[in-house]
Design a protein around this motif. Sequence first.
Motif, PDB file in Angstrom:
ATOM      1  N   UNK A 135       0.828  -1.207   0.000  1.00 34.57           N
ATOM      2  CA  UNK A 135       0.000   0.000   0.000  1.00 34.57           C
ATOM      3  C   UNK A 135       0.862   1.257   0.000  1.00 34.57           C
ATOM      4  N   UNK A 136       1.939   1.207   0.788  1.00 33.35           N
ATOM      5  CA  UNK A 136       2.849   2.348   0.844  1.00 33.35           C
ATOM      6  C   UNK A 136       3.477   2.601  -0.527  1.00 33.35           C
ATOM      7  N   UNK A 137       3.881   1.502  -1.198  1.00 31.30           N
ATOM      8  CA  UNK A 137       4.487   1.616  -2.521  1.00 31.30           C
ATOM      9  C   UNK A 137       3.477   2.187  -3.519  1.00 31.30           C
ATOM     10  N   UNK A 138       2.225   1.705  -3.476  1.00 26.99           N
ATOM     11  CA  UNK A 138       1.194   2.189  -4.392  1.00 26.99           C
ATOM     12  C   UNK A 138       0.879   3.667  -4.154  1.00 26.99           C
ATOM     13  N   UNK A 139       0.876   4.059  -2.863  1.00 23.69           N
ATOM     14  CA  UNK A 139       0.631   5.475  -2.547  1.00 23.69           C
ATOM     15  C   UNK A 139       1.734   6.358  -3.127  1.00 23.69           C
ATOM     16  N   UNK A 140       2.973   5.889  -3.033  1.00 23.56           N
ATOM     17  CA  UNK A 140       4.094   6.648  -3.587  1.00 23.56           C
ATOM     18  C   UNK A 140       3.963   6.793  -5.100  1.00 23.56           C
ATOM     19  N   UNK A 141       3.601   5.685  -5.758  1.00 22.47           N
ATOM     20  CA  UNK A 141       3.447   5.720  -7.216  1.00 22.47           C
ATOM     21  C   UNK A 141       2.323   6.666  -7.630  1.00 22.47           C
ATOM     22  N   UNK A 142       1.180   6.581  -6.911  1.00 23.87           N
ATOM     23  CA  UNK A 142       0.047   7.445  -7.218  1.00 23.87           C
ATOM     24  C   UNK A 142       0.414   8.915  -7.018  1.00 23.87           C
ATOM     25  N   UNK A 143       1.151   9.183  -5.928  1.00 24.01           N
ATOM     26  CA  UNK A 143       1.550  10.567  -5.662  1.00 24.01           C
ATOM     27  C   UNK A 143       2.467  11.090  -6.767  1.00 24.01           C
ATOM     28  N   UNK A 144       3.394  10.242  -7.239  1.00 26.20           N
ATOM     29  CA  UNK A 144       4.301  10.661  -8.307  1.00 26.20           C
ATOM     30  C   UNK A 144       3.527  10.946  -9.593  1.00 26.20           C
ATOM     31  N   UNK A 145       2.535  10.097  -9.899  1.00 29.90           N
ATOM     32  CA  UNK A 145       1.708  10.328 -11.083  1.00 29.90           C
ATOM     33  C   UNK A 145       0.966  11.667 -10.973  1.00 29.90           C
ATOM     34  N   UNK A 146       0.399  11.919  -9.798  1.00 32.76           N
ATOM     35  CA  UNK A 146      -0.325  13.171  -9.575  1.00 32.76           C
ATOM     36  C   UNK A 146       0.588  14.384  -9.683  1.00 32.76           C
ATOM     37  N   UNK A 147       1.808  14.231  -9.180  1.00 30.24           N
ATOM     38  CA  UNK A 147       2.780  15.329  -9.277  1.00 30.24           C
ATOM     39  C   UNK A 147       3.116  15.628 -10.742  1.00 30.24           C
ATOM     40  N   UNK A 148       3.270  14.563 -11.553  1.00 32.53           N
ATOM     41  CA  UNK A 148       3.570  14.755 -12.969  1.00 32.53           C
ATOM     42  C   UNK A 148       2.388  15.398 -13.702  1.00 32.53           C
ATOM     43  N   UNK A 149       1.164  14.976 -13.357  1.00 32.64           N
ATOM     44  CA  UNK A 149      -0.030  15.596 -13.946  1.00 32.64           C
ATOM     45  C   UNK A 149      -0.102  17.077 -13.586  1.00 32.64           C
ATOM     46  N   UNK A 150       0.175  17.358 -12.312  1.00 33.59           N
ATOM     47  CA  UNK A 150       0.161  18.746 -11.835  1.00 33.59           C
ATOM     48  C   UNK A 150       1.186  19.580 -12.593  1.00 33.59           C
ATOM     49  N   UNK A 151       2.373  18.973 -12.818  1.00 38.48           N
ATOM     50  CA  UNK A 151       3.438  19.673 -13.549  1.00 38.48           C
ATOM     51  C   UNK A 151       3.001  19.984 -14.975  1.00 38.48           C
ATOM     52  N   UNK A 152       2.341  19.029 -15.625  1.00 34.97           N
ATOM     53  CA  UNK A 152       1.888  19.254 -17.005  1.00 34.97           C
ATOM     54  C   UNK A 152       0.827  20.342 -17.071  1.00 34.97           C
ATOM     55  N   UNK A 153      -0.018  20.431 -16.035  1.00 36.65           N
ATOM     56  CA  UNK A 153      -1.084  21.439 -16.011  1.00 36.65           C
ATOM     57  C   UNK A 153      -0.574  22.832 -15.685  1.00 36.65           C
ATOM     58  N   UNK A 154       0.393  22.905 -14.759  1.00 31.18           N
ATOM     59  CA  UNK A 154       0.815  24.216 -14.226  1.00 31.18           C
ATOM     60  C   UNK A 154       2.226  24.623 -14.591  1.00 31.18           C
ATOM     61  N   UNK A 155       3.071  23.660 -14.969  1.00 34.75           N
ATOM     62  CA  UNK A 155       4.467  23.998 -15.289  1.00 34.75           C
ATOM     63  C   UNK A 155       5.380  23.992 -14.090  1.00 34.75           C
ATOM     64  N   UNK A 156       4.862  23.617 -12.906  1.00 37.71           N
ATOM     65  CA  UNK A 156       5.707  23.542 -11.703  1.00 37.71           C
ATOM     66  C   UNK A 156       5.231  22.394 -10.825  1.00 37.71           C
ATOM     67  N   UNK A 157       6.155  21.851 -10.015  1.00 38.50           N
ATOM     68  CA  UNK A 157       5.799  20.764  -9.108  1.00 38.50           C
ATOM     69  C   UNK A 157       5.133  21.329  -7.856  1.00 38.50           C
ATOM     70  N   UNK A 158       4.140  20.613  -7.286  1.00 40.85           N
ATOM     71  CA  UNK A 158       3.460  21.118  -6.083  1.00 40.85           C
ATOM     72  C   UNK A 158       4.360  21.059  -4.860  1.00 40.85           C
ATOM     73  N   UNK A 159       4.091  21.944  -3.889  1.00 44.30           N
ATOM     74  CA  UNK A 159       4.876  21.965  -2.644  1.00 44.30           C
ATOM     75  C   UNK A 159       4.440  20.846  -1.701  1.00 44.30           C
ATOM     76  N   UNK A 160       3.226  20.309  -1.884  1.00 40.83           N
ATOM     77  CA  UNK A 160       2.709  19.259  -0.997  1.00 40.83           C
ATOM     78  C   UNK A 160       2.035  18.193  -1.849  1.00 40.83           C
ATOM     79  N   UNK A 161       1.607  17.135  -1.213  1.00 42.91           N
ATOM     80  CA  UNK A 161       0.932  16.075  -1.940  1.00 42.91           C
ATOM     81  C   UNK A 161      -0.344  16.606  -2.592  1.00 42.91           C
ATOM     82  N   UNK A 162      -0.612  16.142  -3.797  1.00 41.44           N
ATOM     83  CA  UNK A 162      -1.819  16.582  -4.499  1.00 41.44           C
ATOM     84  C   UNK A 162      -2.691  15.384  -4.800  1.00 41.44           C
ATOM     85  N   UNK A 163      -3.982  15.640  -4.895  1.00 41.33           N
ATOM     86  CA  UNK A 163      -4.935  14.581  -5.211  1.00 41.33           C
ATOM     87  C   UNK A 163      -5.699  15.022  -6.445  1.00 41.33           C
ATOM     88  N   UNK A 164      -5.417  14.411  -7.587  1.00 35.19           N
ATOM     89  CA  UNK A 164      -6.073  14.751  -8.848  1.00 35.19           C
ATOM     90  C   UNK A 164      -6.978  13.600  -9.283  1.00 35.19           C
TER      91      UNK A 164
END
Length: 593
Positions: free
Chosen positions: A563-592
Amino acid sequence: MCIRDRIITATLKTLEVLTQSDFELVKSCFRLIARLLRLNLSTQLKAEQIKILIDFITQNMTLSESVTEPLECLSALVERKEVRLEIYELIDRMTEMMITTFNQRIQSLTRRIFVRFLLTFPLTDKLLSKHVYFLLKNIRYRDIEGRRVIIECLRDIVETFPEQLLAPFGEIIMYQGIVARVNEDDEDLRHLLSQIMTLLLRKISEATSTAIIQQAVNWINEPEKPSVSEGGFIFFSIATRAGIISRPVLNNISSSIKRILEATATTIVNVELKNAKDDRLQTSKVSAWATFLEEELSARTGSGIHMEDDLSQAQIKLVSSLLGFLSVLVDFQGPAIFYHMEILRPTSDILLTRVEALVTSTIQLFKQLTAKNAKEFMANVVAGPDLLYRMRLNLLRCLSFEALQSDILELFIVLVENDLKHKDADSLLKLAKMLSISVRSSLKNAKKEINLMKRKILIFSELSKRLDWNDQTLEDAQIYDYLMNTLVRIEVAKDLLEKFTEDVNIENAKVIEQIRERMDSNRFLLIYNRVKTRLIARKQQAKEARKSKLLLAPEEAIEEKRKKYLRKRLNMKNRLKFYKLTGSFPRKRVKLE
């Protein structure tokens, strides 16, 4: 006919046969005429000469963005006060050119011609109003250079016009200046607009300034219109510097100031509480600092609170202008007026915001208050229930703003010195716990918060310099244990920290050595060894517990890791999505989605 007239006539005839392709020659002719016109201002030109010259100026005024010679001729005619209908018409064309051109030399020259024309040429009230209103209408022109020349023109008018000539326009210029100041983003132009309003207050009548002050009071008392209230605070800042704001007027707006600050502080606290709860939902291991912060915020707002939306841009600008006004007020009327409004508590809670501009303004205001009278500041802080505690908590939260590090440290020490002076063991224990939790949280997120840890260790360093390390009362209260526990934790984790930087370990070792020098050696070794032994034992127990779980309940332990590994993977995916939308990485965990 004198020689000068003959040369002008000959030059005008030369211009008749030249075309725009004879670029340099056209420029030379206009340059010569302008020089001759300025040689003897008392000599009158023939009407026919002036008419022909104005025609040529009109034809060549827009010859090129770099050509100013025709305008120099117009400037010479205005200096000579050659009152002709054609001049008035040419000035109308020139004012439009003044705000549309991108050439700074042309802007400067046309501005000078325009202001001189208004001052020296005979103008009816209607015609003068037309020119002034043209400037005011374009004060929010779309292009920044166009706005700049308009605002500079208004400044020259306010500066050079006699009071009698300026009187009909004083109020409208002030109102338009306030509106432009609210909507202007460029800092230089904001400063120019403030200059205009300051100059204007010196020239308008007392009745006019009183009417504007009353209108500004009405604006500030508008609860649903932040931009309108912002305009009121901008005016009050300028009027306070000018010394025309009385105590009764301030009393009329003090309740609105308190209301705005309290509403802003409540929104900020609620948003931070919501973020803390979101963090707890999205992270597998809850940060000790996030948990602590959530509990503290919940205690401030009470149960069943309504979750507000984040601050709007209009609210941020309003609070910035309000804090700017309070700084001016403290400067010109002393800090007592600030404490009289009873706004120290909500102002301190603004430090919890993530908006750097608001945090910077608040820190500067508090520094100003301590510079004026540190004792009075501390007396008001200590007088508020738990205010000292929450202010220190808020300042720790602000350490994420690197540019404010030295100012925050300075203010933090001012707050701590009160406890040290009175040897308040309870307050120092709360401080030690707060620092300990904060540093431990950064240690868990060392990769992201390594620079933040350095700033927190600086606070430990300053505190250790001022603390009496041989006071039995403080030792009995376990203050030394809490502080030493944090430093030893960092020391034990030095291998982890070395992956990112050696600075933290170096600074931490310096603080420990500093304490060793200031403390009785036997006492130091006793506390140091006790804390280190206890810490290592706890770490060992936790390690053994994990091993036992893996042996006794392997499926459960493996499922937790998965579960911990899956949470890390999901968070990384969300961070990459956030980067594509905004052009910058979020300062905290994001939920998309």
